[in-house]
Motif scaffolding. Structure first.
Motif, PDB file in Angstrom:
ATOM      1  N   PHE A   5       4.410  -0.136   5.134  1.00 39.74           N
ATOM      2  CA  PHE A   5       3.141  -0.695   4.687  1.00 39.74           C
ATOM      3  C   PHE A   5       3.313  -1.447   3.373  1.00 39.74           C
ATOM      4  O   PHE A   5       2.809  -2.574   3.210  1.00 39.74           O
ATOM      5  N   LEU A   6       4.015  -0.852   2.410  1.00 35.09           N
ATOM      6  CA  LEU A   6       4.161  -1.472   1.098  1.00 35.09           C
ATOM      7  C   LEU A   6       4.884  -2.819   1.172  1.00 35.09           C
ATOM      8  O   LEU A   6       4.648  -3.699   0.341  1.00 35.09           O
ATOM      9  N   ARG A   7       5.724  -2.985   2.156  1.00 33.94           N
ATOM     10  CA  ARG A   7       6.417  -4.273   2.306  1.00 33.94           C
ATOM     11  C   ARG A   7       5.476  -5.386   2.753  1.00 33.94           C
ATOM     12  O   ARG A   7       5.836  -6.573   2.687  1.00 33.94           O
ATOM     13  N   THR A   8       4.272  -5.033   3.194  1.00 31.38           N
ATOM     14  CA  THR A   8       3.326  -6.067   3.626  1.00 31.38           C
ATOM     15  C   THR A   8       2.587  -6.702   2.452  1.00 31.38           C
ATOM     16  O   THR A   8       1.905  -7.716   2.620  1.00 31.38           O
ATOM     17  N   ILE A   9       2.719  -6.096   1.258  1.00 30.39           N
ATOM     18  CA  ILE A   9       2.037  -6.622   0.074  1.00 30.39           C
ATOM     19  C   ILE A   9       3.081  -6.905  -0.999  1.00 30.39           C
ATOM     20  O   ILE A   9       3.715  -5.974  -1.504  1.00 30.39           O
ATOM     21  N   PRO A  10       3.306  -8.151  -1.369  1.00 24.95           N
ATOM     22  CA  PRO A  10       4.330  -8.485  -2.357  1.00 24.95           C
ATOM     23  C   PRO A  10       4.017  -7.914  -3.739  1.00 24.95           C
ATOM     24  O   PRO A  10       2.860  -7.724  -4.108  1.00 24.95           O
ATOM     25  N   GLY A  11       5.080  -7.649  -4.502  1.00 28.78           N
ATOM     26  CA  GLY A  11       4.925  -7.261  -5.899  1.00 28.78           C
ATOM     27  C   GLY A  11       4.826  -5.769  -6.128  1.00 28.78           C
ATOM     28  O   GLY A  11       4.839  -4.963  -5.201  1.00 28.78           O
ATOM     29  N   SER A  12       4.735  -5.419  -7.409  1.00 21.56           N
ATOM     30  CA  SER A  12       4.592  -4.023  -7.812  1.00 21.56           C
ATOM     31  C   SER A  12       3.127  -3.621  -7.717  1.00 21.56           C
ATOM     32  O   SER A  12       2.242  -4.360  -8.135  1.00 21.56           O
ATOM     33  N   LEU A  13       2.883  -2.437  -7.194  1.00 19.99           N
ATOM     34  CA  LEU A  13       1.519  -1.967  -6.958  1.00 19.99           C
ATOM     35  C   LEU A  13       1.281  -0.624  -7.633  1.00 19.99           C
ATOM     36  O   LEU A  13       2.227   0.088  -7.994  1.00 19.99           O
ATOM     37  N   SER A  14       0.017  -0.290  -7.780  1.00 18.68           N
ATOM     38  CA  SER A  14      -0.368   1.066  -8.149  1.00 18.68           C
ATOM     39  C   SER A  14      -0.758   1.780  -6.858  1.00 18.68           C
ATOM     40  O   SER A  14      -1.571   1.259  -6.086  1.00 18.68           O
ATOM     41  N   VAL A  15      -0.171   2.946  -6.616  1.00 19.46           N
ATOM     42  CA  VAL A  15      -0.416   3.640  -5.361  1.00 19.46           C
ATOM     43  C   VAL A  15      -0.737   5.112  -5.619  1.00 19.46           C
ATOM     44  O   VAL A  15      -0.365   5.676  -6.648  1.00 19.46           O
ATOM     45  N   LYS A  16      -1.438   5.703  -4.671  1.00 20.26           N
ATOM     46  CA  LYS A  16      -1.751   7.139  -4.726  1.00 20.26           C
ATOM     47  C   LYS A  16      -0.994   7.854  -3.617  1.00 20.26           C
ATOM     48  O   LYS A  16      -1.079   7.479  -2.453  1.00 20.26           O
ATOM     49  N   ILE A  17      -0.251   8.866  -4.012  1.00 20.09           N
ATOM     50  CA  ILE A  17       0.417   9.739  -3.042  1.00 20.09           C
ATOM     51  C   ILE A  17      -0.301  11.075  -3.063  1.00 20.09           C
ATOM     52  O   ILE A  17      -0.383  11.744  -4.093  1.00 20.09           O
ATOM     53  N   GLY A  18      -0.833  11.462  -1.911  1.00 20.14           N
ATOM     54  CA  GLY A  18      -1.597  12.687  -1.828  1.00 20.14           C
ATOM     55  C   GLY A  18      -0.852  13.802  -1.130  1.00 20.14           C
ATOM     56  O   GLY A  18       0.368  13.738  -0.922  1.00 20.14           O
ATOM     57  N   MET A  19      -1.597  14.824  -0.751  1.00 16.56           N
ATOM     58  CA  MET A  19      -0.991  16.022  -0.162  1.00 16.56           C
ATOM     59  C   MET A  19      -0.244  15.717   1.133  1.00 16.56           C
ATOM     60  O   MET A  19       0.841  16.263   1.363  1.00 16.56           O
ATOM     61  N   LEU A  67       1.393  13.099   2.323  1.00 20.64           N
ATOM     62  CA  LEU A  67       2.708  12.482   2.180  1.00 20.64           C
ATOM     63  C   LEU A  67       3.652  13.329   1.334  1.00 20.64           C
ATOM     64  O   LEU A  67       4.822  13.510   1.688  1.00 20.64           O
ATOM     65  N   TYR A  68       3.135  13.896   0.235  1.00 23.50           N
ATOM     66  CA  TYR A  68       4.010  14.648  -0.671  1.00 23.50           C
ATOM     67  C   TYR A  68       4.435  15.996  -0.086  1.00 23.50           C
ATOM     68  O   TYR A  68       5.616  16.356  -0.109  1.00 23.50           O
ATOM     69  N   LEU A  69       3.483  16.756   0.439  1.00 23.92           N
ATOM     70  CA  LEU A  69       3.810  18.105   0.895  1.00 23.92           C
ATOM     71  C   LEU A  69       4.699  18.106   2.139  1.00 23.92           C
ATOM     72  O   LEU A  69       5.433  19.062   2.381  1.00 23.92           O
ATOM     73  N   GLN A  70       4.652  17.045   2.932  1.00 23.84           N
ATOM     74  CA  GLN A  70       5.503  16.980   4.115  1.00 23.84           C
ATOM     75  C   GLN A  70       6.881  16.394   3.830  1.00 23.84           C
ATOM     76  O   GLN A  70       7.782  16.507   4.668  1.00 23.84           O
ATOM     77  N   ASN A  71       7.045  15.791   2.647  1.00 24.83           N
ATOM     78  CA  ASN A  71       8.310  15.098   2.374  1.00 24.83           C
ATOM     79  C   ASN A  71       8.948  15.450   1.042  1.00 24.83           C
ATOM     80  O   ASN A  71      10.128  15.192   0.851  1.00 24.83           O
ATOM     81  N   GLY A  72       8.173  16.012   0.122  1.00 24.47           N
ATOM     82  CA  GLY A  72       8.740  16.465  -1.129  1.00 24.47           C
ATOM     83  C   GLY A  72       8.981  15.356  -2.147  1.00 24.47           C
ATOM     84  O   GLY A  72       8.610  14.196  -1.946  1.00 24.47           O
ATOM     85  N   PRO A  73       9.648  15.713  -3.264  1.00 21.54           N
ATOM     86  CA  PRO A  73       9.842  14.768  -4.366  1.00 21.54           C
ATOM     87  C   PRO A  73      10.614  13.506  -3.992  1.00 21.54           C
ATOM     88  O   PRO A  73      10.491  12.490  -4.676  1.00 21.54           O
ATOM     89  N   SER A  74      11.384  13.546  -2.923  1.00 19.99           N
ATOM     90  CA  SER A  74      12.170  12.362  -2.559  1.00 19.99           C
ATOM     91  C   SER A  74      11.287  11.158  -2.263  1.00 19.99           C
ATOM     92  O   SER A  74      11.690  10.012  -2.493  1.00 19.99           O
ATOM     93  N   VAL A  75      10.081  11.398  -1.773  1.00 19.07           N
ATOM     94  CA  VAL A  75       9.192  10.274  -1.478  1.00 19.07           C
ATOM     95  C   VAL A  75       8.730   9.599  -2.772  1.00 19.07           C
ATOM     96  O   VAL A  75       8.536   8.379  -2.815  1.00 19.07           O
ATOM     97  N   ILE A  76       8.584  10.381  -3.837  1.00 20.71           N
ATOM     98  CA  ILE A  76       8.235   9.818  -5.138  1.00 20.71           C
ATOM     99  C   ILE A  76       9.355   8.901  -5.622  1.00 20.71           C
ATOM    100  O   ILE A  76       9.118   7.765  -6.050  1.00 20.71           O
ATOM    101  N   GLU A  77      10.580   9.403  -5.542  1.00 21.69           N
ATOM    102  CA  GLU A  77      11.728   8.610  -6.005  1.00 21.69           C
ATOM    103  C   GLU A  77      11.843   7.312  -5.227  1.00 21.69           C
ATOM    104  O   GLU A  77      12.081   6.243  -5.798  1.00 21.69           O
ATOM    105  N   ARG A  78      11.655   7.400  -3.924  1.00 25.73           N
ATOM    106  CA  ARG A  78      11.794   6.203  -3.083  1.00 25.73           C
ATOM    107  C   ARG A  78      10.762   5.137  -3.461  1.00 25.73           C
ATOM    108  O   ARG A  78      11.100   3.945  -3.557  1.00 25.73           O
ATOM    109  N   ILE A  79       9.535   5.548  -3.682  1.00 31.26           N
ATOM    110  CA  ILE A  79       8.481   4.576  -3.986  1.00 31.26           C
ATOM    111  C   ILE A  79       8.593   4.075  -5.427  1.00 31.26           C
ATOM    112  O   ILE A  79       8.344   2.900  -5.709  1.00 31.26           O
ATOM    113  N   ARG A  80       9.020   4.923  -6.333  1.00 31.26           N
ATOM    114  CA  ARG A  80       9.255   4.475  -7.712  1.00 31.26           C
ATOM    115  C   ARG A  80      10.385   3.452  -7.760  1.00 31.26           C
ATOM    116  O   ARG A  80      10.306   2.455  -8.499  1.00 31.26           O
ATOM    117  N   GLU A  81      11.448   3.684  -7.009  1.00 35.51           N
ATOM    118  CA  GLU A  81      12.571   2.749  -7.004  1.00 35.51           C
ATOM    119  C   GLU A  81      12.184   1.375  -6.466  1.00 35.51           C
ATOM    120  O   GLU A  81      12.824   0.370  -6.793  1.00 35.51           O
TER     121      GLU A  81
END
Length: 237
Positions: A20-34, A36-50
């Protein structure tokens, strides 16, 4: 976090969020909720921050003060821009949450902004009275929680647009008013009852808006995001 519209990444898998994020160019502000986070853990934070995005980690912590404080100490190391708790947890819990964030933030890095949930935008006034046992109006409950959060040292609250103006009057302009339930005109309400457009949110005093399915379920997400952003930015002129 900057005041760009925050996109709610309500996806179950990081691959879906990344696509989804690849459909919108540039750096964005995003919300990660329960979801996405609880099913995938901290690695999803690192991936989106990178990928260059700023993150509001929306876990709405609500537990005994020590547990929340220790949890926040760990979350502070993830490098997110904003985190939250439930104001209903009380003053001591919120104070310990802030202490945990400050203790856990690495040297040289700004600590995440800490905000408190007042009443969910899915909560109706009659539901609040019958199920939570809170008398008075919904706005009175939200204002009481907002003042408590401010007295506890927090940076702001999550509220609906319909309480943002009153919170601004009570707590000041710099106190953050993060408002979900944002829709473009003509969009459905889904499960949120207290909703508004980006323009209405800005005029009411919101400092940040959170937008979900209006963008994520759009046929052209980039176009929908740009329209939300345009309305949000132009309404301050």
């Amino acid at each position: 976090m900057n005041d760009s519209p925050i996109i709610a990444l309500d996806f179950p898998a990081p691959e879906e969020a990344a696509a989804f994020l690849r459909t919108i160019p540039g750096s964005l502000s995003v919300k990660i909720g329960m979801e996405l986070y609880l099913q995938n853990g901290p690695s999803v934070i690192e991936r989106i921050r990178e990928a260059g995005h700023d993150i509001f980690l929306d876990l709405k912590l609500h537990d005994i003060p020590n547990t929340v404080g220790q949890a926040m100490k760990g979350l502070a190391r993830l490098g997110v821009g904003m985190v939250n708790v439930h104001a209903a947890g009380g003053r001591e819990m919120m104070e310990r949450a802030l202490e945990g964030l400050e203790a856990g933030t690495p040297a040289g890095r700004k600590r995440p902004e800490l905000i408190a949930v007042t009443q969910l935008t899915s909560t109706a006034e009659e539901q609040m009275r019958q199920e939570q046992g809170i008398s008075g109006t919904l706005e009175e409950s939200v204002l009481r929680y907002a003042r408590l959060a401010q007295e506890s040292g927090l940076d702001g609250v999550v509220c609906s647009v319909h309480e943002a103006s009153a919170i601004r009057s009570l707590c000041g302009d710099s106190f953050l008013k993060v408002t979900p339930g944002i829709r473009l005109a003509g969009s459905g309400t889904q499960d949120q009852k207290r909703i508004a457009t980006p323009e209405e949110a800005r005029k009411a005093g919101s400092t940040h808006i959170v937008v979900g399915r209006t963008i994520t379920k759009a046929t052209d997400p980039a176009q929908a995001y740009n329209e939300v952003k345009r309305q949000w930015e132009e309404s301050i002129r």
